[in-house]
Design an enzyme around this catalytic site. Structure first.
Site, mmCIF file in Angstrom:
data_model
loop_
_atom_site.group_PDB
_atom_site.id
_atom_site.type_symbol
_atom_site.label_atom_id
_atom_site.label_comp_id
_atom_site.label_asym_id
_atom_site.label_seq_id
_atom_site.Cartn_x
_atom_site.Cartn_y
_atom_site.Cartn_z
ATOM 1 C CG PHE B 53 5.177 -11.709 -130.021
ATOM 2 C CD1 PHE B 53 4.016 -11.435 -130.727
ATOM 3 C CD2 PHE B 53 5.395 -13.002 -129.581
ATOM 4 C CE1 PHE B 53 3.087 -12.428 -130.973
ATOM 5 C CE2 PHE B 53 4.476 -14.013 -129.830
ATOM 6 C CZ PHE B 53 3.314 -13.734 -130.520
ATOM 7 C CD GLU B 54 5.560 -4.214 -131.467
ATOM 8 O OE1 GLU B 54 6.079 -3.093 -131.539
ATOM 9 O OE2 GLU B 54 4.453 -4.482 -131.964
ATOM 10 C CB THR B 55 6.773 -7.586 -126.302
ATOM 11 O OG1 THR B 55 6.346 -8.797 -126.914
ATOM 12 C CG2 THR B 55 5.650 -6.575 -126.347
#
Lengths: 325, 258, 325, 258
Positions: B53-55
């Site tokens: 995930f981009e997080t």
């Protein structure tokens, strides 16, 4: 920049001292996670105005600040709160009604802008957004940019690679650094001096923290420095970056705080319903925020059973089986 | 002998996307149906694919479906919990980025697979304002292959985007190179009716296949531009196994499937 | 880039497969700490040659590779091992005798170069070295640069700030990315898939690891993935960056491995004495490195009492009261 | 009444540097005597100063003196164990960098406080090769104030450096600004004989004070260029307290003091 050994203060004091009207502000967290919500509500309570807000995908906190009328200008990558609002509702209303000028970047670009600010360089490069309207269309006019010395003279710059195709790259986008007047983050643990520890994903909190002139750290638990210094690999914020340490249990609510509590679906749905209607939203501001003296009082009004449901499970760090429909 | 199993178009879309994921892919996930597709793929054809995930969460062990990429559920038992900076660098990196497949959605798409997720109408006075790029433009810029989810509707498949948020093939075969972007681009568009691909020569959208019960004409009627349909096939409906994985293992609460 | 679930192999295999003659190599660690020494000795044993070595201040490992004649070209910030060698001895001899072309950068610049490689951008900016000879003098000739496509066409580039004085900055130095063919790091713990955890300071190991086409991780302890995934905040290397996992206890010796063992002053003094004299150094290579089959055998020859002395104290992570004179 | 206490010039140097550190300073330390100075300052006049290393250790609790900035002793009970990237960013950062004082040494120094720690002789065919910049050039470029340790000798105080590794005031008052460097520069040079300063107007080196028993002429005789000595004072010798802190608390094994 502050090496004092005790920076503990109340949230009201911290916001009063470090968030003046017109300040350039960034807040930590991501969509529905670890937003410094107690600080957001305190900013609203103190009726701070004309803020210039920087965000990547900070979600709930951004929408509440905009909804309360605190924000004059916004630089952002993404205004959404996952399934609770694919587009943040008060943000959308403000933009569609022409009340909120916005400058659009990507998530990575906003991250790089904070990183550049933290590193002390005027820009950082990326290959992201070449050929897109993020490069071609600018939200802030030349006039706006010239008026405020805290805003760079251009949104970004496209540059040829001076190292002749090195890394198979012909061209990069340079994005300008951000140095907010103040950054506010909510962390799981901090000591009085300001050393801070984030559990789970740090998002871009560390870059945002280090880029800022002043830094407010609100913490779920206030701990002895011995505890943090026993495992300094797990700490991210050196104390000398910190100006104010504020102890606020449930300080990220209704967003999540990993290993402490999950996001609160009941509250986020309630917010969503209020946000969709101007009258209901005014009532929400009045009865939920302005009428409470502080976060403690705000939390005291929430049904204990609701808070019990979002309590984090010790194995996974979130509320297993929580009804999130 | 076989038994007919009812399924929704959302389920068909999730399964179709899962089938596009190859074993060993690093799968960049957004919110919603793309997470289900990635979760399903790990149970079906790509056990060694990695969800990230981009997080900053890498190889999340998703025991429950996350409702946002910032959901605490993505943080559990990962290989590394990094930051946004790490996540995007993984995609821009010359070695790891080549292995990433991105799954994304948008409000508008054009014939070259360019996406708009920012505004409808004038940028400064929009009729509709959406969330904006988030990490979508970054992913579309960096990775070697993207899978796009769309609802099939004339107002969504448009001749010209109101705002080009995320680069697809830009204006054709040399578009990305001219702009300075890395190799790669949209591989397919999965809609509620069909799977669209891109012609390897022209990089223009083509119809790859229709879902069960959908005719080519239905697809064309719901698009604002014409596409080549000559190579279109019939898409295999979800198997009983695919459906049971999706329903029982990925989204038992039907938070995403509805 | 490798998602296999089991990458465990012997050090001999890992070096044989991923460190061909002429490879562009970087090694982790800093001066006398957490250098991947077992891998360094194996490279020497396999008589690898013509290496192009990248280092910031990696110290002992760099000097041993140079001393054994494995290195043809060096890009470096600092060749020293603290009080054991204010300038690395074999490095100094090689440079003064004209046998080793060197390109000089600063520590931050080398870090940024690895970071650029990890990020996938051709360069990163800094204000460091403006006005200095690090900008003005270049170690590698144009010819060398043109001959090897793995070397950028220029050492660095000075650039005016395109954002009109933004961040009070007129000018920056751009340093080119490094993407080594292979990086080798030694960590405290890894699992078979490659997820890796460093205790204490990571130095620039993470950037070096992510910048490389191939990555060899040698580990002090091989652990189950459950253990690492129980606290992913403490892991730095995602498994998909890793090509080879090698279990080598004492793999950083005679440099330190925080929380496992201290640097070995006896051995470092012994090395120093050998390095100062060409004949003694040849003997050192023969009797200490070439004559041992592998690191295990090399360690078996070291007096247990010497190793007992450098064992890390559980509270501090180093050997308290160790005689370091 | 007072008792004479013997002390070495290394001890005098360490004490002189410690006195330059102000409470609240963030002290960047190199290897050797600069570490002792920083350790001593925390016990004397600057209890709230922070010791940090380019290796990434912030506010190290130095129970034993480290023999290198990569020594595991710097990692113990810090506020944060970051990486090199974090450490240098702290110095380049517009807010924290202003609070950093750097302590460093070199092989050569010129009248403007520029330093050479790379080569003696021709760069491509050096007579002597040193370690190179390490973090020295970075520190000298970024921070607001540097303290320099030197041995007083003609071959070290030279009219022209063989290689300018670390920028001091470059060629005078506007040197750093013209080059594009941040404000700041060398504050003083502490040698085995004296403390040198820099004239605030011309940025040329001046003699600030001589150590006990050293005459101005001795200082000048050991330099390759002339400096103004008109403002020179006598430097206070180390007090009994300063010496006892240095000897008993900082380097009881005399690893650095010799």
């Amino acid at each position: 920049m502050n090496v004092n050994s005790d920076k503990l203060m109340s949230l009201a004091d911290a916001v009063f001292r470090f968030v003046p009207d017109g300040a350039h502000v960034s807040i930590g967290g991501f969509t529905i996670n670890r937003n410094p919500m107690a600080a957001v509500y305190e900013i609203i309570r103190q009726k701070k105005g004309r803020l210039h807000l920087y965000a990547h995908s900070n979600g709930q906190g951004v929408d509440e600040l905009i909804g309360a009328g605190c924000v004059d200008r916004l630089e952002i990558a993404y205004a959404g709160s996952g399934r609770f609002a694919s587009t943040c509702i008060r943000f959308r209303k403000a933009v569609e009604s022409g009340q909120l000028p916005v400058e659009d970047y990507t998530n990575y670009q906003m991250t790089l802008r904070f990183m550049a600010g933290a590193m002390g360089v005027p820009f950082l490069p990326t290959r992201s957004s070449l050929g897109s309207d993020i490069v071609n269309r600018w939200g802030f006019s030349k006039t706006v940019r010239q008026k405020d010395p805290r805003v760079p003279d251009r949104k970004l710059a496209v540059m040829e690679n001076p190292f002749a195709g090195w890394c198979d790259t012909d061209r990069v986008v340079l994005v300008p650094a951000i140095n907010p007047d103040v950054t506010i983050i909510h962390v799981q643990a901090a000591d009085r001096q300001g050393t801070a520890r984030i559990n789970g994903l740090p998002f871009a909190d560390v870059e945002q923290a280090k880029a800022a002139r002043h830094l407010i750290v609100t913490c779920e638990t206030l701990v002895d420095d011995d505890l943090l210094r026993g495992a300094p690999e797990r700490n991210q914020i050196p104390f000398f970056c910190v100006d104010a340490v504020v102890h606020v249990p449930m300080g990220a609510w209704p967003t999540a705080c990993y290993r402490h509590y999950d996001y609160d679906p009941t509250r986020l749905h309630h917010y969503r319903k209020a946000a969709l209607d101007d009258d209901r939203y005014r009532a929400y501001l009045e009865t939920e925020i302005f009428s409470s003296k502080n976060h403690e009082e705000m939390m005291a009004r929430i049904d204990d059973r609701q808070l019990e449901k979002i309590k984090a499970d010790p194995r996974t760090g979130y509320a297993v089986g929580l009804d999130r429909r | 002998m076989s038994t007919e199993i009812e399924y929704t178009s959302r389920e068909m879309m999730a399964v179709a996307a899962a089938r596009e994921i190859r074993d060993g892919d690093i799968v960049f996930c957004g919110t919603g149906i793309s997470m289900l597709a990635a979760m399903a793929a790990k149970h079906i054809s790509a056990p060694n694919s990695v969800i990230f995930f981009e997080t900053g969460a890498i190889d999340s062990q998703l025991e429950e479906v996350p409702l946002a990429v910032g959901d605490p559920r993505v943080m559990f038992a990962t290989s590394v919990n990094g930051g946004l900076a790490d996540a995007f660098a993984t995609m821009q990196n010359r070695f790891t980025g080549r292995q990433v497949v991105g799954i994304m959605g948008a409000a508008q798409i054009d014939i070259y697979g360019n996406l708009n997720s920012t505004v409808i109408g004038d940028y400064h006075h929009p009729t509709v304002r959406f969330s904006g790029s988030g990490g979508a433009c970054d992913v579309a810029s960096f990775v070697s292959r993207t899978i796009i989810f769309m609802q099939h509707a004339k107002r969504k498949f448009v001749p010209k985007l109101d705002y080009l948020t995320s680069p697809g093939w830009l204006d054709g075969p040399d578009g990305r190179k001219k702009a300075g972007l890395p190799d790669g681009g949209p591989a397919c568009v999965i809609t509620n009716m069909a799977i669209m691909g891109f012609d390897p020569q022209t990089r223009r959208m083509v119809l790859k296949g229709c879902f069960q019960g959908v005719r080519k004409e239905d697809v064309l009627d719901n698009m604002g531009f014409a596409v080549d349909t000559s190579q279109a096939t019939q898409i295999q409906p979800p198997s009983a196994e695919e459906l049971s994985i999706l329903r029982d293992k990925c989204d038992p609460q039907r938070l995403i499937l509805g």
